[in-house]
Scaffold this motif. Sequence first.
Motif, mmCIF file in Angstrom:
data_model
loop_
_atom_site.group_PDB
_atom_site.id
_atom_site.type_symbol
_atom_site.label_atom_id
_atom_site.label_comp_id
_atom_site.label_asym_id
_atom_site.label_seq_id
_atom_site.Cartn_x
_atom_site.Cartn_y
_atom_site.Cartn_z
ATOM 1 N N PHE A 233 0.847 -1.203 0.000
ATOM 2 C CA PHE A 233 0.000 0.000 0.000
ATOM 3 C C PHE A 233 0.881 1.250 0.000
ATOM 4 O O PHE A 233 1.781 1.382 0.828
ATOM 5 N N TRP A 300 -2.715 4.264 -3.225
ATOM 6 C CA TRP A 300 -3.092 3.134 -4.071
ATOM 7 C C TRP A 300 -2.475 1.833 -3.550
ATOM 8 O O TRP A 300 -1.455 1.854 -2.870
ATOM 9 N N GLU A 402 -11.351 -1.413 2.502
ATOM 10 C CA GLU A 402 -10.518 -0.253 2.155
ATOM 11 C C GLU A 402 -10.531 0.020 0.658
ATOM 12 O O GLU A 402 -10.563 1.151 0.217
ATOM 13 N N GLU A 403 -10.483 -1.056 -0.131
ATOM 14 C CA GLU A 403 -10.377 -0.881 -1.583
ATOM 15 C C GLU A 403 -11.655 -1.304 -2.307
ATOM 16 O O GLU A 403 -11.710 -1.285 -3.536
#
Length: 434
Positions: A233, A300, A402-403
């Motif tokens: 991350f 990202w 989170e993603e």
Amino acid sequence: MRSVWSETVSPPSFPRLEKDVSVDVAVIGGGMAGVLCAALLRERGLECAVLEADRVGGGITANTTAVLSVQTETLNAERIRKQGFEAAKLLLDAERDAIGRFRAHAEKIPCELTVLPALTYSLCDAEKMKAEVNALRSLGLDATFTTDTPLPFPVAGAAQMPGTAQFHPLKFLYGMTNGLQIYEQTKVLRLDGTTAVTERARVNAKKIVVATHFPFINRHGLYFLKMYQKRSFVIACKGAKPLGCTIMDEAEDGVYLRSAGEFLLIGGGDRRPGKKGCGFDVPREFRQRYYPQAKEVRAWGNQDCVTLDDLPYIGPYRSGGKDVFVMTGFGGCGMTGSMIGASVLADELTGQKNRCAKLFDPSRRMKPLPLLRNGGEAVKDLLALRRPRCSHMGCALRWNPEEKSWDCPCHGSRFRANGRIIDNPATRGIQTKR
Ligand SMILES: Cc1cc2nc3c(=O)[nH]c(=O)nc-3n(C[C@H](O)[C@H](O)[C@H](O)COP(=O)(O)OP(=O)(O)OC[C@H]3O[C@@H](n4cnc5c(N)ncnc54)[C@H](O)[C@@H]3O)c2cc1C
């Protein structure tokens, strides 16, 4: 969540494959590995076609941190102990040679390549870093021990390596596509011998190179057993001074840093996709603690394939095979790894001996314990009763809040909330209902 690279360069575009073609080599996958392999094969006079399912450089390569280092996750002192001096020396020489090739190409491709030292530090173990410096020096690299780093906290010690570099991966990659025969939006569905079958047409080739990040054919090679993926991350911050070097904490749960123009990139929080813990909290807490004046402007996640002995798989796709080749398992070092892989395969495909071929042979023997451990991880989630299931081998997926993705803890495939595929080895989407 896009990286800083995609925002700062416009991608070239290439046609879809609409009718059958014949070439010497079909390279499947248009990331750093596939494009470099095609470019080096073309330099040797072979006619290549690169077949890319989506857009060139749109896979893992778009979200890398693009450091050209000689430091893998395994410290050299440890590698010498575990795999022997010869293996460690071959790898280090191959990495230095790869960096040299990047530098040579970068003279013709404006890609912000800067030569600067790499630092690997330890917070608490000076002796470990002294041993690493000694190991590097014994392997022929002029490394030095230091406690003087640009970090805003003291370290016990660091190994400083000269001759390493950083660059803009997409500017470089797009430059390397110059003169290559590339087809985008051209997913390879299967191989019939050395014919690559896509949705609309076929590519008849004498040889095939699979550079799809995670190899997409399950039938051979057992890659799903001898490899896993690790997700990491990254945050990009503005308002921090340039580092003047690239930096990595040697600890397993440590961070890595580089500057990129006005940005400071901080990465870490590594975990297998679909597993709990770590994630963005790690680089964010690091920023808050040590760079409170810097503002996070982008974040990202990205993942890479990890082999069981921390050496990539480069060579024949399956034992004894002579026509289908693979390059994968770069373990977070796939910029240099791609260049090494491209050089090894360029030699293999033109009948030349390469010193590293045996070291990276995908069919090399693996120790039984790591194989069992990796297999066991997959079996747990294969037997779990949760839904949805992965379209790759049927493992139970986990929601990643989170993603906002469904992630496979076994082999690392990822899917959007609507079931569309993001990351392979899965080759098709899933049915989801949340
Ligand atoms: C957070 C992070 C930071 C990193 N930082 C560094 C670093 O600083 N230095 C370094 O050396 N390495 C680094 N790496 C590793 C490096 O980024 C990767 O190893 C490398 O980008 C992998 O390139 P690739 O070409 O193998 O994969 P990709 O870039 O994913 O390319 C594979 C391509 O194949 C295509 N494809 C897949 N299936 C098919 C199919 N069936 N038909 C046609 N096309 C297909 C995909 O669309 C994709 O474009 C990092 C990795 C991570 C996760």
